[in-house]
Design a protein around this motif. Structure first.
Motif, mmCIF file in Angstrom:
data_model
loop_
_atom_site.group_PDB
_atom_site.id
_atom_site.type_symbol
_atom_site.label_atom_id
_atom_site.label_comp_id
_atom_site.label_asym_id
_atom_site.label_seq_id
_atom_site.Cartn_x
_atom_site.Cartn_y
_atom_site.Cartn_z
ATOM 1 N N ASP A 49 -9.036 -9.190 -3.197
ATOM 2 C CA ASP A 49 -10.248 -8.861 -3.651
ATOM 3 C C ASP A 49 -10.874 -10.499 -3.362
ATOM 4 O O ASP A 49 -10.806 -11.334 -4.238
ATOM 5 C CB ASP A 49 -10.600 -8.813 -5.062
ATOM 6 C CG ASP A 49 -11.839 -8.399 -5.597
ATOM 7 O OD1 ASP A 49 -12.957 -8.681 -4.728
ATOM 8 O OD2 ASP A 49 -12.349 -7.944 -6.272
ATOM 9 N N SER A 83 -5.266 -0.018 -1.031
ATOM 10 C CA SER A 83 -6.135 0.907 -0.053
ATOM 11 C C SER A 83 -7.122 0.411 0.560
ATOM 12 O O SER A 83 -7.525 -0.906 0.320
ATOM 13 C CB SER A 83 -6.289 2.242 -0.357
ATOM 14 O OG SER A 83 -7.274 2.407 -1.440
ATOM 15 N N GLU A 84 -7.819 0.922 1.807
ATOM 16 C CA GLU A 84 -8.917 0.373 2.165
ATOM 17 C C GLU A 84 -10.189 0.531 1.055
ATOM 18 O O GLU A 84 -11.138 -0.185 1.216
ATOM 19 C CB GLU A 84 -9.414 1.416 3.256
ATOM 20 C CG GLU A 84 -8.436 1.327 4.518
ATOM 21 C CD GLU A 84 -9.038 2.030 5.596
ATOM 22 O OE1 GLU A 84 -10.181 2.864 5.583
ATOM 23 O OE2 GLU A 84 -8.376 2.115 6.653
ATOM 24 N N ASN A 85 -9.817 1.027 0.005
ATOM 25 C CA ASN A 85 -11.021 1.132 -1.244
ATOM 26 C C ASN A 85 -10.477 0.536 -2.354
ATOM 27 O O ASN A 85 -10.956 0.348 -3.410
ATOM 28 C CB ASN A 85 -11.247 2.487 -1.650
ATOM 29 C CG ASN A 85 -11.891 3.525 -0.463
ATOM 30 O OD1 ASN A 85 -12.494 2.872 0.526
ATOM 31 N ND2 ASN A 85 -11.344 4.700 0.043
ATOM 32 N N ARG A 86 -9.403 -0.299 -2.321
ATOM 33 C CA ARG A 86 -8.874 -0.848 -3.567
ATOM 34 C C ARG A 86 -7.759 -1.722 -3.087
ATOM 35 O O ARG A 86 -6.693 -1.880 -2.391
ATOM 36 C CB ARG A 86 -8.106 0.218 -4.576
ATOM 37 C CG ARG A 86 -7.457 -0.430 -5.794
ATOM 38 C CD ARG A 86 -7.239 0.582 -6.722
ATOM 39 N NE ARG A 86 -5.852 1.194 -6.339
ATOM 40 C CZ ARG A 86 -5.234 2.272 -7.082
ATOM 41 N NH1 ARG A 86 -5.695 2.516 -8.443
ATOM 42 N NH2 ARG A 86 -4.018 2.586 -6.562
ATOM 43 N N ASN A 98 -7.822 -8.159 5.148
ATOM 44 C CA ASN A 98 -8.827 -7.198 4.605
ATOM 45 C C ASN A 98 -8.694 -6.594 3.412
ATOM 46 O O ASN A 98 -9.986 -6.246 2.718
ATOM 47 C CB ASN A 98 -9.264 -6.231 5.758
ATOM 48 C CG ASN A 98 -9.715 -6.910 7.148
ATOM 49 O OD1 ASN A 98 -10.395 -8.022 7.009
ATOM 50 N ND2 ASN A 98 -9.240 -6.668 8.110
ATOM 51 N N HIS A 99 -7.438 -6.303 2.836
ATOM 52 C CA HIS A 99 -7.436 -5.269 1.893
ATOM 53 C C HIS A 99 -6.472 -5.632 0.630
ATOM 54 O O HIS A 99 -6.203 -5.260 -0.510
ATOM 55 C CB HIS A 99 -7.199 -4.033 2.131
ATOM 56 C CG HIS A 99 -8.151 -3.325 3.084
ATOM 57 N ND1 HIS A 99 -9.238 -2.828 2.726
ATOM 58 C CD2 HIS A 99 -7.980 -3.029 4.397
ATOM 59 C CE1 HIS A 99 -9.999 -2.393 3.750
ATOM 60 N NE2 HIS A 99 -9.149 -2.507 4.646
ATOM 61 N N LYS A 109 0.601 -1.345 -0.151
ATOM 62 C CA LYS A 109 -0.249 -0.004 0.298
ATOM 63 C C LYS A 109 0.839 1.526 0.106
ATOM 64 O O LYS A 109 0.487 2.362 0.132
ATOM 65 C CB LYS A 109 -1.037 -0.112 1.200
ATOM 66 C CG LYS A 109 0.005 0.016 2.525
ATOM 67 C CD LYS A 109 -1.312 0.159 3.803
ATOM 68 C CE LYS A 109 -0.598 0.081 4.954
ATOM 69 N NZ LYS A 109 -1.571 0.402 5.925
#
Length: 280
Positions: free
Chosen positions: A188, A101-104, A184-185, A69
């Protein structure tokens, strides 16, 4: 900073606006900085091609660390220049990739980026080179994972893994300070096959077969980020499948492979190992 790296830094400053970089009197590379290999702003690479030589079959793709990250290709510029001095007839691509990231999620984006880089460079060079993936930490992990699982066309000649985690389910690795991010990240969950955990899917050792690429690895004997147990697990997986491999311990922690003495040993060992892969 050691004297050689200081000299390289000075050379780099002098040549920052030039299209060539002089490593020494007899070693000159054409260079292109921050080339876009995809549509995302993070998909950039620096390309170094030996000047005044014929077609170069070996291509080093350099992959930085940073916990999947963070990090940037600039962290490995000095090491890339040191490698260029040792391998003056090889092409070098020092790459960035899409950070997690937390979104990817990191995977499959980051392994897809390696694949995209290879296709881009084959098109740019106008031939298919022998690919050597070289990465440290998360970059070492991605080098192994791409080669063992995603290199369907077997384009990777060898993997150079420097302090990369090979088995994310290793209990000793689970003490990694940011392991919750890995859980968690990193992957996927929608891409997982039935019955395969996130840890197994993202673990290079899970995908080692008898067709895996030759691999050389380096681990610190006092690394508090990537435990030395990772070396033993990786060695076992490669040996069990009859893969040409070597692994070494260096004195120090996670980043100490970069110091003058260790870096010289790492580069020399890579050179010796690749001579054996050439004989295969």
């Amino acid at each position: 900073m050691n004297k050689f790296l200081a000299l390289l830094f000075f050379v780099l400053l002098l040549n920052c606006k030039e299209k060539t970089i002089n490593i020494s009197k007899d070693i000159t590379f054409d260079k292109q900085m921050d080339i876009s290999y995809g549509n995302d702003s993070e998909q950039k690479l620096d390309l170094y091609i030996p000047k005044n030589t014929q077609q170069n079959k070996d291509l080093f793709i350099i992959i930085h660390g940073g916990g999947w990250k963070g990090g940037n290709k600039s962290q490995l510029t000095y090491f890339t220049l040191s490698m260029m001095k040792k391998f003056p007839k090889s092409v070098f691509a020092n790459i960035n990739y899409r950070l997690a990231s937390e979104n990817r999620f990191g995977i499959p984006n980051q392994t897809d980026d390696i694949d995209t880089v290879i296709l881009f460079l084959e098109k740019t060079l106008k031939y298919k080179p022998n690919i050597i993936l070289l990465g440290n930490s998360a970059g070492g992990h991605l080098s192994m994972l791409y080669s063992y699982k995603f290199d369907a066309n077997k384009r990777v000649k060898a993997v150079v893994n420097i302090v990369g985690p090979a088995d994310l389910s290793d209990p000793s690795f689970k003490s990694y300070y940011d392991y919750s991010f890995v859980e968690n990240h990193l992957v996927d969950p929608t891409i997982l096959s039935k019955g395969i955990s996130i840890e197994d899917h993202a673990s290079p050792v899970y995908w080692i077969t008898k067709n895996a690429s030759p691999t050389i690895s380096f681990y610190g004997n006092n690394d508090t980020v990537i435990p030395l147990s990772q070396k033993k697990i990786l060695d076992s997986g490669l040996n069990k499948n009859g893969i040409l491999n070597q692994s070494f311990e260096f004195p120090g922690g996670h980043l100490d492979w970069e110091n003058e003495k260790n870096a010289s040993f790492v580069i020399h060992s890579i050179s010796e190992f690749l001579m054996h892969t050439d004989k295969k």
